[in-house]
Design a protein around this motif. Structure first.
Motif, mmCIF file in Angstrom:
data_model
loop_
_atom_site.group_PDB
_atom_site.id
_atom_site.type_symbol
_atom_site.label_atom_id
_atom_site.label_comp_id
_atom_site.label_asym_id
_atom_site.label_seq_id
_atom_site.Cartn_x
_atom_site.Cartn_y
_atom_site.Cartn_z
ATOM 1 N N UNK B 94 -0.899 -38.317 -3.475
ATOM 2 C CA UNK B 94 -0.811 -39.678 -2.942
ATOM 3 C C UNK B 94 0.428 -40.384 -3.472
ATOM 4 N N UNK B 95 1.356 -39.624 -4.025
ATOM 5 C CA UNK B 95 2.560 -40.213 -4.575
ATOM 6 C C UNK B 95 2.749 -39.708 -5.982
ATOM 7 N N UNK B 96 3.591 -40.355 -6.719
ATOM 8 C CA UNK B 96 3.868 -39.860 -8.057
ATOM 9 C C UNK B 96 2.765 -40.262 -9.029
ATOM 10 N N UNK B 97 2.622 -39.449 -10.044
ATOM 11 C CA UNK B 97 1.624 -39.754 -11.063
ATOM 12 C C UNK B 97 0.496 -38.751 -11.070
ATOM 13 N N UNK B 98 0.077 -38.368 -12.265
ATOM 14 C CA UNK B 98 -0.973 -37.355 -12.402
ATOM 15 C C UNK B 98 -2.273 -37.800 -11.775
ATOM 16 N N UNK B 99 -2.526 -39.080 -11.736
ATOM 17 C CA UNK B 99 -3.769 -39.564 -11.165
ATOM 18 C C UNK B 99 -3.710 -39.643 -9.645
ATOM 19 N N UNK B 100 -2.607 -39.194 -9.068
ATOM 20 C CA UNK B 100 -2.452 -39.217 -7.620
ATOM 21 C C UNK B 100 -2.485 -37.832 -7.001
ATOM 22 N N UNK B 101 -2.981 -36.848 -7.734
ATOM 23 C CA UNK B 101 -3.155 -35.504 -7.204
ATOM 24 C C UNK B 101 -4.637 -35.281 -6.966
ATOM 25 N N UNK B 102 -4.992 -34.861 -5.745
ATOM 26 C CA UNK B 102 -6.380 -34.673 -5.391
ATOM 27 C C UNK B 102 -6.592 -33.235 -4.934
ATOM 28 N N UNK B 103 -7.566 -32.588 -5.545
ATOM 29 C CA UNK B 103 -7.781 -31.166 -5.340
ATOM 30 C C UNK B 103 -9.021 -30.905 -4.502
ATOM 31 N N UNK B 104 -8.903 -29.918 -3.593
ATOM 32 C CA UNK B 104 -10.079 -29.423 -2.918
ATOM 33 C C UNK B 104 -10.792 -28.427 -3.819
ATOM 34 N N UNK B 105 -11.999 -28.085 -3.431
ATOM 35 C CA UNK B 105 -12.794 -27.150 -4.235
ATOM 36 C C UNK B 105 -12.487 -25.704 -3.892
ATOM 37 N N UNK B 106 -11.651 -25.483 -2.888
ATOM 38 C CA UNK B 106 -11.200 -24.132 -2.596
ATOM 39 C C UNK B 106 -12.059 -23.384 -1.592
ATOM 40 N N UNK B 107 -11.457 -22.386 -0.995
ATOM 41 C CA UNK B 107 -12.154 -21.429 -0.132
ATOM 42 C C UNK B 107 -11.988 -20.062 -0.760
ATOM 43 N N UNK B 108 -13.099 -19.391 -0.981
ATOM 44 C CA UNK B 108 -13.066 -18.052 -1.564
ATOM 45 C C UNK B 108 -12.995 -17.046 -0.428
ATOM 46 N N UNK B 109 -11.864 -16.355 -0.294
ATOM 47 C CA UNK B 109 -11.669 -15.352 0.756
ATOM 48 C C UNK B 109 -11.827 -13.960 0.178
ATOM 49 N N UNK B 110 -12.629 -13.155 0.844
ATOM 50 C CA UNK B 110 -12.780 -11.756 0.475
ATOM 51 C C UNK B 110 -12.400 -10.902 1.668
ATOM 52 N N UNK B 111 -11.443 -10.030 1.465
ATOM 53 C CA UNK B 111 -11.015 -9.102 2.509
ATOM 54 C C UNK B 111 -11.575 -7.732 2.171
#
Lengths: 115, 113
Positions: B94-111
């Motif tokens: 959302x811009x600069x600054x550590x508090x402006x990074x937002x993470x998804x919980x991820x998708x686990x892919x298995x091939x």
């Protein structure tokens, strides 16, 4: 030749102890970070450190303190360890002085287990 | 509330097949969106970074798209390989600054072969 390195890779310790995790980057980057990844694999940023400016995620307990002896190192010190501190801790670095703009390079992680 | 949601949570595909992972976000303002690949027991590795003006960006067999109007991104993997098995994490800034990074919980892919 590892870009971002962390030691130790595994750390098992008793509740109440104080421990440190070391991080070094040889990329010449200006900004370094510490992340915590819980058992559900959710990554959460804890700190960023840039040119002696520390930005703290307000949800991080003050038992956690980053220490940067120089631009290439950002160590994580944890006091009075608790069971809930068990997680994988990742160090990262980025070229950008402005946190959040550029690509981050992650270390291999340190798996901390508190008994 | 600033959030990043990824779907599916996990996915199993046959080697050689294509797949698409989704990332929806409510982060505002928007600065950039990144996709990371995280192998088991390793740190995340950046695949792509896209700013507001970029609709698509490729990195080998990985192609990320961004629709800033609908606040959606997708990561398309072509001709999957066993080595693609990993977690894929979407991160929105959302811009600069550590508090402006937002993470998804991820998708686990298995091939699988």
């Amino acid at each position: 030749d590892t870009a971002v390195s962390q030691t130790p890779k595994y750390l098992v310790t008793q509740m109440g102890n104080d421990k440190s995790i070391k991080c070094e980057q040889n990329l010449g980057h200006d900004t370094m970070y510490w992340y915590k990844q819980d058992s559900k694999k959710f990554l959460k940023i804890m700190f960023s450190y840039n040119n002696k400016e520390l930005i703290i995620n307000e949800t991080v307990p003050n038992r956690f303190s980053p220490k940067s002896p120089d631009k290439a190192h950002l160590n994580l010190h944890i006091n009075s360890l608790e069971l809930g501190d068990s997680a994988v801790y990742f160090c990262a670095s980025s070229q950008d002085r402005m946190v959040g703009l550029g690509e981050q390079f992650f270390g291999p992680g340190t798996r901390l287990t508190v008994l | 509330k600033n959030q990043v949601e990824q779907s599916p949570q996990s996915l199993i595909i046959l080697e050689g097949k294509n797949c698409t992972l989704q990332c929806n976000y409510t982060v505002s303002p928007f600065s950039n969106l990144r996709w990371y690949k995280q192998d088991t027991g390793r740190g995340p590795v950046s695949l792509t970074i896209m700013t507001f003006s970029e609709n698509t960006k490729s990195n080998g067999r990985y192609t990320a798209t961004l629709d800033a109007d609908t606040k959606q991104s997708s990561l398309h993997i072509t001709a999957s390989q066993l080595s693609d098995s990993a977690s894929y994490i979407c991160v929105v800034s959302a811009g600069t600054g550590a508090n402006n990074l937002f993470f998804g919980t991820g998708t686990r892919l298995t091939v699988i072969p």
